[in-house]
Design a protein around this motif. Sequence first.
Motif, PDB file in Angstrom:
ATOM      1  N   LEU A  12      11.306  16.736 -17.060  1.00  0.00           N
ATOM      2  CA  LEU A  12      11.268  16.459 -15.974  1.00  0.00           C
ATOM      3  C   LEU A  12      11.342  17.517 -14.755  1.00  0.00           C
ATOM      4  CD1 LEU A  12      13.269  13.285 -16.288  1.00  0.00           C
ATOM      5  CD2 LEU A  12      10.707  13.454 -15.789  1.00  0.00           C
ATOM      6  N   ASP A  13      12.108  18.430 -15.044  1.00  0.00           N
ATOM      7  CA  ASP A  13      12.583  19.603 -14.133  1.00  0.00           C
ATOM      8  C   ASP A  13      12.618  20.748 -15.172  1.00  0.00           C
ATOM      9  OD1 ASP A  13      12.566  21.038 -12.028  1.00  0.00           O
ATOM     10  OD2 ASP A  13      14.637  20.058 -11.341  1.00  0.00           O
ATOM     11  N   PRO A  14      11.748  21.661 -15.197  1.00  0.00           N
ATOM     12  CA  PRO A  14      12.178  22.718 -16.130  1.00  0.00           C
ATOM     13  C   PRO A  14      13.451  23.872 -15.544  1.00  0.00           C
ATOM     14  CG  PRO A  14       9.736  22.576 -15.923  1.00  0.00           C
ATOM     15  CD  PRO A  14      10.425  21.588 -14.772  1.00  0.00           C
ATOM     16  N   GLY A  15      13.333  23.819 -14.179  1.00  0.00           N
ATOM     17  CA  GLY A  15      14.212  24.806 -13.727  1.00  0.00           C
ATOM     18  C   GLY A  15      15.759  24.232 -13.527  1.00  0.00           C
ATOM     19  N   ARG A  16      15.753  22.946 -14.167  1.00  0.00           N
ATOM     20  CA  ARG A  16      17.218  22.354 -14.098  1.00  0.00           C
ATOM     21  C   ARG A  16      18.084  23.054 -14.995  1.00  0.00           C
ATOM     22  NH1 ARG A  16      17.692  15.933 -14.522  1.00  0.00           N
ATOM     23  NH2 ARG A  16      15.972  16.191 -12.684  1.00  0.00           N
ATOM     24  N   PRO A  17      19.225  23.240 -14.501  1.00  0.00           N
ATOM     25  CA  PRO A  17      20.559  23.809 -15.837  1.00  0.00           C
ATOM     26  C   PRO A  17      20.686  22.784 -16.815  1.00  0.00           C
ATOM     27  CG  PRO A  17      21.315  23.102 -13.409  1.00  0.00           C
ATOM     28  CD  PRO A  17      19.897  22.913 -13.384  1.00  0.00           C
ATOM     29  N   ALA A  29      13.538  10.325 -14.678  1.00  0.00           N
ATOM     30  CA  ALA A  29      12.639   9.685 -15.609  1.00  0.00           C
ATOM     31  C   ALA A  29      11.987   8.246 -15.204  1.00  0.00           C
ATOM     32  CB  ALA A  29      13.265   9.518 -16.860  1.00  0.00           C
ATOM     33  N   ALA A  30      12.839   7.625 -14.527  1.00  0.00           N
ATOM     34  CA  ALA A  30      12.481   6.034 -14.086  1.00  0.00           C
ATOM     35  C   ALA A  30      11.580   6.447 -12.992  1.00  0.00           C
ATOM     36  CB  ALA A  30      13.535   5.333 -13.650  1.00  0.00           C
ATOM     37  N   ARG A  31      11.850   7.364 -12.102  1.00  0.00           N
ATOM     38  CA  ARG A  31      11.004   7.599 -10.803  1.00  0.00           C
ATOM     39  C   ARG A  31       9.779   8.263 -11.252  1.00  0.00           C
ATOM     40  NH1 ARG A  31      10.680  12.500  -8.775  1.00  0.00           N
ATOM     41  NH2 ARG A  31      12.645  13.094  -9.594  1.00  0.00           N
ATOM     42  N   MET A  32       9.690   9.187 -12.211  1.00  0.00           N
ATOM     43  CA  MET A  32       8.607   9.833 -12.773  1.00  0.00           C
ATOM     44  C   MET A  32       7.563   8.742 -13.278  1.00  0.00           C
ATOM     45  SD  MET A  32       6.759  12.484 -13.140  1.00  0.00           S
ATOM     46  CE  MET A  32       7.875  14.079 -12.979  1.00  0.00           C
ATOM     47  N   VAL A  33       8.119   7.764 -13.890  1.00  0.00           N
ATOM     48  CA  VAL A  33       7.292   6.665 -14.812  1.00  0.00           C
ATOM     49  C   VAL A  33       6.707   5.641 -13.680  1.00  0.00           C
ATOM     50  CG1 VAL A  33       7.555   4.442 -16.018  1.00  0.00           C
ATOM     51  CG2 VAL A  33       8.600   6.586 -17.025  1.00  0.00           C
ATOM     52  N   THR A  34       7.547   5.511 -12.546  1.00  0.00           N
ATOM     53  CA  THR A  34       6.937   4.485 -11.602  1.00  0.00           C
ATOM     54  C   THR A  34       5.865   5.265 -10.861  1.00  0.00           C
ATOM     55  OG1 THR A  34       9.190   3.859 -11.096  1.00  0.00           O
ATOM     56  CG2 THR A  34       7.762   3.151  -9.354  1.00  0.00           C
ATOM     57  N   GLN A  35       5.980   6.590 -10.704  1.00  0.00           N
ATOM     58  CA  GLN A  35       5.039   7.492  -9.820  1.00  0.00           C
ATOM     59  C   GLN A  35       3.953   7.332 -10.778  1.00  0.00           C
ATOM     60  OE1 GLN A  35       6.336  11.603  -8.905  1.00  0.00           O
ATOM     61  NE2 GLN A  35       4.493  12.024  -8.200  1.00  0.00           N
ATOM     62  N   LEU A  36       3.977   7.602 -12.022  1.00  0.00           N
ATOM     63  CA  LEU A  36       2.790   7.515 -12.836  1.00  0.00           C
ATOM     64  C   LEU A  36       1.679   6.325 -12.915  1.00  0.00           C
ATOM     65  CD1 LEU A  36       4.164   9.760 -15.886  1.00  0.00           C
ATOM     66  CD2 LEU A  36       2.366  10.431 -13.981  1.00  0.00           C
ATOM     67  N   ARG A  37       2.694   5.390 -12.819  1.00  0.00           N
ATOM     68  CA  ARG A  37       2.117   4.062 -12.847  1.00  0.00           C
ATOM     69  C   ARG A  37       1.297   3.655 -11.636  1.00  0.00           C
ATOM     70  NH1 ARG A  37       6.967   0.145 -15.246  1.00  0.00           N
ATOM     71  NH2 ARG A  37       6.568   0.609 -17.184  1.00  0.00           N
ATOM     72  N   GLU A  38       1.868   4.178 -10.691  1.00  0.00           N
ATOM     73  CA  GLU A  38       1.101   3.943  -9.293  1.00  0.00           C
ATOM     74  C   GLU A  38      -0.118   4.870  -9.147  1.00  0.00           C
ATOM     75  OE1 GLU A  38       3.827   5.075  -6.407  1.00  0.00           O
ATOM     76  OE2 GLU A  38       5.138   3.208  -6.432  1.00  0.00           O
ATOM     77  N   GLU A  39       0.065   6.202  -9.873  1.00  0.00           N
ATOM     78  CA  GLU A  39      -1.088   7.028  -9.912  1.00  0.00           C
ATOM     79  C   GLU A  39      -2.097   6.297 -10.875  1.00  0.00           C
ATOM     80  OE1 GLU A  39      -2.144  11.496 -11.119  1.00  0.00           O
ATOM     81  OE2 GLU A  39      -0.207  10.872 -10.575  1.00  0.00           O
ATOM     82  N   SER A  40      -1.808   5.686 -11.959  1.00  0.00           N
ATOM     83  CA  SER A  40      -2.575   5.059 -12.858  1.00  0.00           C
ATOM     84  C   SER A  40      -3.350   3.876 -12.320  1.00  0.00           C
ATOM     85  CB  SER A  40      -1.902   4.794 -14.070  1.00  0.00           C
ATOM     86  OG  SER A  40      -2.543   3.863 -14.969  1.00  0.00           O
TER      87      SER A  40
END
Length: 146
Positions: A12-17, A29-40
């Motif tokens: 999700l965030d490669p620079g995250r500690p 992860a939930a935000r990313m899934v929602t964003q990907l669904r909208e884009e889809s």
Amino acid sequence: MDSRFMELGALLDPGRPPNVDKSAILVDAARMVTQLREESQKLKESNESLQEKIDELKAEKNELRDEKQRLKTEKENLEWQLKALSPPPTYLPHPPAIPAPFSAPGQVVGGKLMPFVGYPGISMWQFMPPAVVDTSQDHVLRPPVA
């Protein structure tokens, strides 16, 4: 299980500690899934509109193809009509061995009609001055005879 959360956090965030709360990873992860669904969904709608446009263009292409074929057939018919209306090439008969004196063109000489010998196949009006060819004042200059 912790290693899976670490992998998910890294995706999700490669620079995250690495020591981040699991709940923050799940929220991201939930935000990313929602964003990907909208884009889809947007891509599906775009795909549908493009498919409709393709269908419209195919229909227009078929209409243009039909019109082209119709115009081609019409052109061939007009060419055929033009060929049927155009006179065949004329061949002038041989002049008589002894020409009749003072015979005018188109008169009967020796029992045969003598054609007017001119320039076959060439219209002579195109060499006349425009004032002579102009017919716009004919009804005034030459009224019809009853």
